[in-house]
Scaffold this motif. Sequence first.
Motif, PDB file in Angstrom:
ATOM      1  N   ASP A 190      46.815  39.853  46.578  1.00 24.24           N
ATOM      2  CA  ASP A 190      45.489  39.283  46.346  1.00 24.24           C
ATOM      3  C   ASP A 190      45.284  38.000  47.148  1.00 24.24           C
ATOM      4  O   ASP A 190      44.177  37.705  47.594  1.00 24.24           O
ATOM      5  CB  ASP A 190      45.289  38.968  44.857  1.00 24.24           C
ATOM      6  N   GLU A 244      45.184  39.721  37.214  1.00 19.27           N
ATOM      7  CA  GLU A 244      44.706  40.883  37.955  1.00 19.27           C
ATOM      8  C   GLU A 244      43.274  40.683  38.469  1.00 19.27           C
ATOM      9  O   GLU A 244      42.886  41.199  39.509  1.00 19.27           O
ATOM     10  CB  GLU A 244      44.752  42.059  36.981  1.00 19.27           C
ATOM     11  N   TYR A 245      42.486  39.942  37.685  1.00 18.35           N
ATOM     12  CA  TYR A 245      41.070  39.758  38.046  1.00 18.35           C
ATOM     13  C   TYR A 245      40.739  38.340  38.503  1.00 18.35           C
ATOM     14  O   TYR A 245      39.576  37.998  38.672  1.00 18.35           O
ATOM     15  CB  TYR A 245      40.182  40.099  36.845  1.00 18.35           C
ATOM     16  N   GLU A 268      34.834  41.764  30.458  1.00 17.56           N
ATOM     17  CA  GLU A 268      34.138  42.578  31.449  1.00 17.56           C
ATOM     18  C   GLU A 268      32.781  42.005  31.801  1.00 17.56           C
ATOM     19  O   GLU A 268      32.411  41.864  32.964  1.00 17.56           O
ATOM     20  CB  GLU A 268      33.981  43.992  30.917  1.00 17.56           C
ATOM     21  N   ARG A 288      32.923  38.965  33.887  1.00 18.42           N
ATOM     22  CA  ARG A 288      33.098  39.266  35.318  1.00 18.42           C
ATOM     23  C   ARG A 288      31.814  39.775  35.955  1.00 18.42           C
ATOM     24  O   ARG A 288      31.428  39.349  37.032  1.00 18.42           O
ATOM     25  CB  ARG A 288      34.188  40.328  35.506  1.00 18.42           C
ATOM     26  N   CYS A 337      37.966  37.112  40.881  1.00 15.03           N
ATOM     27  CA  CYS A 337      36.536  37.056  40.543  1.00 15.03           C
ATOM     28  C   CYS A 337      36.034  35.622  40.493  1.00 15.03           C
ATOM     29  O   CYS A 337      34.832  35.369  40.589  1.00 15.03           O
ATOM     30  CB  CYS A 337      36.279  37.647  39.165  1.00 15.03           C
TER      31      CYS A 337
END
Lengths: 478, 583
Positions: free
Chosen positions: B130, B91-92, B52, B55, B95
């Motif tokens: 995405d 999923e991320y 986290e 990011r 970033c």
Amino acid sequence: MMGDRPNPPRAMSSAATTSPSVDKVDGFSRKSVRKAKQKRSQSSSQFRSQDKPIELTPLPLLKDVPAQEQPELFLKKLQQCCTVFDFMDTLSDLKMKEYKRSTLNELVDYVTVSRGYLTEQAYPEVVKMVSHNIFRTLPPSDSNEFDPEEDEPTLEASWPHLQLVYEFFIRFLESQEFQPSIAKKYIDQKFVLQLLELFDSEDPRERDYLKTVLHRIYGKFLGLRAFIRKQINNIFLRFVYETEHFNGVAELLEILGSIINGFALPLKAEHKQFLVKVLIPLHTVRSLSLFHAQLAYCIVQFLEKDPTLTEPVIRGLLKFWPKTCSQKEVMYLGELEEILDVIEPTQFVKIQEPLFKQISRCVSSPHFQVAERALYYWNNEYIMSLIEENSSVILPIMFSSLYRISKEHWNPAIVALVYNVLKAFMEMNSTLFDELTASYKSDRQREKKKEKEREELWKKLEDLELKRGLRSDGIIPT
Amino acid sequence: AVQSSGKSTSADGDDSLYPIAVLIDELRNEDVQLRLNSIKKLSTIALALGVERTRTELLPFLTDTIYDEDEVLLALAEQLGNFTMLVGGPEYVHCLLPPLESLATVEETVVRDKAVESLRKISQEHSPVDLEVHFEPLVKRLASGDWFTSRTSACGLFSVCYPRVSSTVKAEIRQHFRTLCSDDTPMVRRAAASKLGEFAKVLELDYVKSDIISLFTALASDEQDSVRLLAVEACVSIATLLPQEDLETLVMPTLRQAAEDKSWRVRYMVADKFSELQKAVGPEITKNDLVPAFQNLLKDCEAEVRAAAANKVKGKRLNIMLPFIRLIQYTNQHVKSALASVIMGLSTILGKDNTIEHLLPLFLAQLKDECPEVRLNIISNLDCVNEVIGIRQLSQSLLPAIVELAEDAKWRVRLAIIEYMPLLAGQLGVEFFDEKLNTLCMAWLIDHVYAIREAATCNLMKLVEKFGAEWAQNTIVPKVLGMANDPNYLHRMTTLFCINALSEACGQEITTKQMLPVVLKMSNDQVANVRFNVAKSLQKIGPVLDNNALQTEVKPVLEKLASDQDMDVKYFAQEAISVLPLA
């Protein structure tokens, strides 16, 4: 504004003063002593074998015909001179080669002396003749490892004709009768583009002529100026980021030197971009020494036009500061001194910290020429005055390097120079100097402690990586 | 900017131990090397922070402070390509786009290329949604950037997103690519041309025919030859994609034009890609079109083109190519190096009689070629010929060629010939060598280029291994030792380097009686570099000497050197003392 030929005297002289001093016991010979192989010559790449000999019908001399017939004959001669000969074959068409040579000579004289020769019909024919002769694909370079500093350049075989064509074209451009408004139909972007490509010629004689030609065109064709600048931009960018090979960089920079001189104030964004995104990165090229004097001249020209560019320029140089090439470092230091020579005190203050951090590194370089070049700054009165005004900032940056090398440097000449610099600092600001001397040891210890802390931090991090890696749910960094 | 204090929100207790400020200090360290080290361990930092905070804190920091040395940026661009798990998985993964987007716009080509490579890699980890929401807009931004760098980067990204987006977006991508193919900066057109083949492969066949072919034709007739030659490369991929019946109308006119381009660079590319082109267009077109073109390329007026074409000769059927080889000899003054290296290899295939009849005259002619590379290539491949016909056939022509190469103005040429000396010596025999080549080998020892002196030293060692210690004692050692009195210290050092190389091959007797006294005497040299090389030499030849010589002769000298006023002399003397059994 457009001087006769761009000439960067200051840049040249500074290059001379930076030449390395020769050590007495130096066993190295600077240049090859071997007999240089006979200069090879090369011809343009356009010739396929020609089978039949070339025939040109001899024409009477221009001065031998009545004045009203001369323009017509002039055109005919131009057309004849479009014929291009193969100079790699030294035996073919000897007579016709000689005929063309004398015709070209006659044309050169004719455009220099005669009045009223330049009819409107002549323009396209002149440009056609010049194009046919000079525009060609340049041959491949002798070998990939061609070293312009060591190897002899390959000379253009067709020079006996080519030179006269260039000579003729320059006289034509400089002629009083020459009218750009008519010529611009023929001397267009495409023409200029091909002209610029020729700057890659290995033959320095050709590049010299091209320089004058391009300079004249830039001076007379206002409509082409932006285009020329943009194309030079592209050539440089390609040179820096793609090929690292282009023979005419020095010549193009020389022309730019005088172009920059003529820029109107305030400078356009385009010009600033050129400085920061093209001229500064040119410093990174391996063969910098071949055009550094011209490059430094351009940079200083910019700064004299607009002093507020000093900071980005110096930051750019610091960013690209050579890591392993001492020779280049010496060149950078020379250029920096030229910049400092013209720097405004307000600009100096903005850049002094990163600048002197670098100078401090140079002063402690194990390569004595680098250290020596940096220490020479303290012989420059103007720089000295700037340092003195800002000694409270600069002294702490420089002190530890100077103090350390005064004890450690292997070269006695450097140690002597460093003593002088330390002495100068002491006289400038003795209180600060004493403080720094007193705290030198504890500062070193603090540094060492920090070093240790860093090591510990990384060790802990690595342990953590191992730990997490082991119990990981797929988090195993590669 | 990133603040460290009081943000330790993660449940993982470790985080508080590693406040981001400390880590970021490492990334901001003044010393480039330390900064570089930290960036290379960026994954460790991210791991310490947890997904986290990586990011929300680390990536914004990296995006904002992108101005750095290119070397650091390169490392960063590479790291980010492997960061997907560290930001929390696919999923991320988006970033990672902002920092990579900035990196894809920097000037330095290697950084940009690496950023594009990483972007291509992580594009695969994006879900189709995405990809359209995050990735494709980035490509569009790059494609319409002001400065050429972002547009060149965009060229490499079209092909990775095209197959996975909706048809409307596909149309946009095709439009962007078209625009970049006619960009007014040649750098961008080059980038587009180099990705043309790759892009064609992911397009639907109809679009290949309608879009790609027109772009291909335009790029192949660009005003700059550097763009045109890239179109030749694309030609291979494009031709593979099209059905045979379309090749003639869609591809061949352009290819024919390229084979006769006025720039040799373009013709070179055709010659160089010849095998691939041949495969791509199939046997029929090859026979009718490519073979005649290839013959012309073999006769091209530029040596580089002929060389590239000639390199492709080996793979062809010999009976077809042999006439060509002869043809070249008669129609051209200089047959160039690539052919030289290839035809030497042919002798083993052709056998003795054919070699003598067809190839020997060529070898002899090439040994006189004006281009040093050609001569070198012949000499370097002598062993092939030696096996088939014996070297004597060539030795008369060989000598002048060797002598001239040995004195060539280019040191790399000299270096190359030195490297073949042991081979030549072995094949020509000791007599021939002593008579003709020995002086050359000694002359190289005082060459003004260090690399040559070094190679010459190594060469002597190999010769001694071949011809034996006695030969060394009579022919080489006296000359080498004589140089110890040369006024030039570089030559004096060469004596030491030779002794280092030769002592083992020469054996204890020669080393102790002849070499050692010279080395010891040189410990009084006025140049420090010579003195510390004496120390190094003693360390090197120590194992060859007997214990008596070590104790009575070497030890006192090393001890003297260990108290020399020069730091380096001291260092190497002490090192020698600690390594040698002197106690």
